[in-house]
Design a protein around this motif. Structure first.
Motif, PDB file in Angstrom:
ATOM      1  N   LEU A 145     -15.539  26.224  34.795  1.00 11.92           N
ATOM      2  CA  LEU A 145     -16.714  26.040  33.598  1.00 11.92           C
ATOM      3  C   LEU A 145     -17.248  26.275  33.131  1.00 11.92           C
ATOM      4  CD1 LEU A 145     -15.852  21.688  34.117  1.00 11.92           C
ATOM      5  CD2 LEU A 145     -14.623  22.914  32.797  1.00 11.92           C
ATOM      6  N   ALA A 146     -17.804  27.221  34.211  1.00  5.25           N
ATOM      7  CA  ALA A 146     -19.497  27.518  33.466  1.00  5.25           C
ATOM      8  C   ALA A 146     -18.640  28.362  32.677  1.00  5.25           C
ATOM      9  CB  ALA A 146     -19.258  28.732  34.356  1.00  5.25           C
ATOM     10  N   ASP A 158     -20.865  28.299  29.193  1.00 10.50           N
ATOM     11  CA  ASP A 158     -21.917  29.311  28.379  1.00 10.50           C
ATOM     12  C   ASP A 158     -21.319  29.638  27.032  1.00 10.50           C
ATOM     13  OD1 ASP A 158     -23.073  29.774  31.022  1.00 10.50           O
ATOM     14  OD2 ASP A 158     -21.569  31.406  31.636  1.00 10.50           O
ATOM     15  N   SER A 159     -20.119  29.883  26.852  1.00 14.10           N
ATOM     16  CA  SER A 159     -19.627  29.597  25.341  1.00 14.10           C
ATOM     17  C   SER A 159     -20.496  28.497  24.518  1.00 14.10           C
ATOM     18  CB  SER A 159     -17.908  29.552  25.673  1.00 14.10           C
ATOM     19  OG  SER A 159     -17.417  30.059  23.914  1.00 14.10           O
ATOM     20  N   LYS A 205     -27.206  27.943  20.337  1.00 11.46           N
ATOM     21  CA  LYS A 205     -27.606  28.473  20.630  1.00 11.46           C
ATOM     22  C   LYS A 205     -27.228  29.044  18.477  1.00 11.46           C
ATOM     23  CE  LYS A 205     -30.044  30.509  24.008  1.00 11.46           C
ATOM     24  NZ  LYS A 205     -30.594  31.328  24.247  1.00 11.46           N
ATOM     25  N   LEU A 206     -26.559  29.822  18.187  1.00 12.85           N
ATOM     26  CA  LEU A 206     -25.937  30.143  17.212  1.00 12.85           C
ATOM     27  C   LEU A 206     -26.594  29.472  16.078  1.00 12.85           C
ATOM     28  CD1 LEU A 206     -23.202  32.588  17.646  1.00 12.85           C
ATOM     29  CD2 LEU A 206     -25.327  32.823  16.918  1.00 12.85           C
ATOM     30  N   SER A 207     -25.510  27.799  16.081  1.00  8.74           N
ATOM     31  CA  SER A 207     -25.504  27.100  14.849  1.00  8.74           C
ATOM     32  C   SER A 207     -27.067  26.641  14.681  1.00  8.74           C
ATOM     33  CB  SER A 207     -24.556  26.119  14.988  1.00  8.74           C
ATOM     34  OG  SER A 207     -25.455  25.138  16.263  1.00  8.74           O
ATOM     35  N   ALA A 208     -27.952  26.860  15.797  1.00 10.12           N
ATOM     36  CA  ALA A 208     -29.383  26.445  15.328  1.00 10.12           C
ATOM     37  C   ALA A 208     -30.224  27.091  14.289  1.00 10.12           C
ATOM     38  CB  ALA A 208     -29.439  26.413  16.865  1.00 10.12           C
TER      39      ALA A 208
END
Length: 143
Positions: free
Chosen positions: A1-2, A6-7, A13-16
């Motif tokens: 699942l890592a 991470d994705s 982060k991008l959407s923020a």
């Protein structure tokens, strides 16, 4: 699942970092300038339309995160414009805040029935306008 986590974290982060876009629908160019000045320090992008038909065309090109809708437009009033926007599944989730000099109870009620999220009376108080915009954008992010 890592790798998947991470994705997801990278996308969050991008959407923020994406600035919300607000479509301002008002036929008065002075109001465009005023709103631009009032929101100059806010982390938002503004686009403008001067009529209901301009707003609909704009929506088909770029979906805003929020709409500030004047009631007195030259072609179709803002209440009917809001009703029409909300009738499209594609646009129904966009919050619409009515901006008008008319604060009569029936205007407010008709606006809310048409699908408006909130109502701000002109002349604008900067703090009130910013507070309402932030609340609507925050609520929209959390849904």
């Amino acid at each position: 699942l890592a790798p998947q986590l991470d994705s997801v974290r990278a996308m969050q982060k991008l959407s923020a970092n994406v600035r919300p876009t607000i479509l301002v629908v008002d036929d008065d160019e002075f109001q465009h300038k005023l709103i631009s000045r009032l929101l100059a320090e806010e982390d938002v992008d503004l686009t403008f339309a001067t009529s209901s038909s301009n707003a609909m065309a704009s929506l088909h090109h770029h979906r805003p995160d929020m709409i500030l809708m004047d009631i007195g437009l030259p072609d179709v009033d803002g209440i009917e414009s809001t009703r029409r926007i909300k009738a499209f599944d594609r646009f129904s989730g966009i919050p619409v805040v009515m901006i008008t000099g008319h604060s009569q109870k029936d205007v407010v009620v008709r606006s809310l029935k048409a699908g408006a999220t909130d109502f701000v009376v002109k002349p604008f108080n900067k703090e009130t306008l910013i507070k309402r915009i932030r609340a609507v954008l925050e609520a929209d992010r959390n849904t």
